[in-house]
Design a protein around this motif. Sequence first.
Motif, mmCIF file in Angstrom:
data_model
loop_
_atom_site.group_PDB
_atom_site.id
_atom_site.type_symbol
_atom_site.label_atom_id
_atom_site.label_comp_id
_atom_site.label_asym_id
_atom_site.label_seq_id
_atom_site.Cartn_x
_atom_site.Cartn_y
_atom_site.Cartn_z
ATOM 1 N N UNK A 1 -30.687 -36.620 65.536
ATOM 2 C CA UNK A 1 -31.705 -36.827 66.563
ATOM 3 C C UNK A 1 -31.047 -36.660 67.919
ATOM 4 N N UNK B 1 -24.474 -43.862 67.813
ATOM 5 C CA UNK B 1 -25.538 -43.670 68.796
ATOM 6 C C UNK B 1 -24.940 -43.587 70.193
ATOM 7 N N UNK C 1 -32.030 -44.389 74.627
ATOM 8 C CA UNK C 1 -31.453 -43.583 73.559
ATOM 9 C C UNK C 1 -31.209 -42.155 74.011
ATOM 10 N N UNK D 1 -33.224 -36.163 70.644
ATOM 11 C CA UNK D 1 -34.443 -36.121 71.439
ATOM 12 C C UNK D 1 -34.310 -36.788 72.799
#
Lengths: 113, 114
Positions: free
Chosen positions: B56, B33, B45, B58
Motif C-alpha cells: 500500500x 509502516x 499513513x 496510497x
Amino acid sequence: GQQVMQIPQYQHVQEGEDFTTYCNSSTTLSNIQWYKQRPGGHPVFLIQLVKSGEVKKQKRLTFQFGEAKKNSSLHITATQTTDVGTYFCAPEGLIQGAQKLVFGQGTRLTINP
Amino acid sequence: GAGVSQSPRYKVAKRGQDVALRCDPISGHVSLFWYQQALGQGPEFLTYFQNEAQLDKSGLPSDRFFAERPEGSVSTLKIQRTQQEDSAVYLCASSQYRGRQPQHFGDGTRLSIL
C-alpha cells in the motif's frame, strides 16, 4: 484527510482530576487502537479494542468501544503528571482488510501539578 | 536493539535536495509502516510493507516520495527534490504480523527543509 473525529483537541486539568477523550467515526470500525505520545516522543501503543461494547482497564485508564463500533473513549481517573501527552485513537484501515492505522487528531492533555 | 531504530534523528536540507531516511524495524517483524507527522497533528499513513512487498503506497503525497524494503528488513524512505511542505517528522513503525497488531514506533526523523 482524517476520517475519525477526536474530541476535545486540548484538555487542561488539575492533577487529581479525571480526563476523558472521545473518538467518533461515521462508519463502523473493525477495531481500534489507542496510543500515547509524550512531548518530543513517539506514539506508544496502549490498547486494542475489537468487540462491540468492549471495556478494558489498565490501572487508572479505562477504554471503551461503543456498541455500534463507531465510537470509543479513554477515561483517566485521578490524573498524574506522568499522564501528560497526546492521546490518539487509531482505527485500523477503514477499508476492510487494510493494514494501515488512521490516526485521529489527538487530544493533548496538560496537567497543572 | 529491542526497538525500532530510525536515522538520522534530525535532517536539514535545502529545498531541491534529495534525502534518504532509514528505518531498522524490530527483528523478525513482518509489517513495516511509514507515517508523516506534522506539528500538532496525528501521524498520517504514507506506505506499508509486508516483508519486501510494498502492499500500500496510497499515502505517498507525490511521485517525489519513494520507499523500499528490498530484503524485508531495513527500509528507506527517499524524498526527491524536497519542498518546504515536506518538513515534518517521519515515523517508522513495525508490527510482528499483519493485521490487528500493535505497532511499535521509532523515534522518528525530524526533517526540516530550508
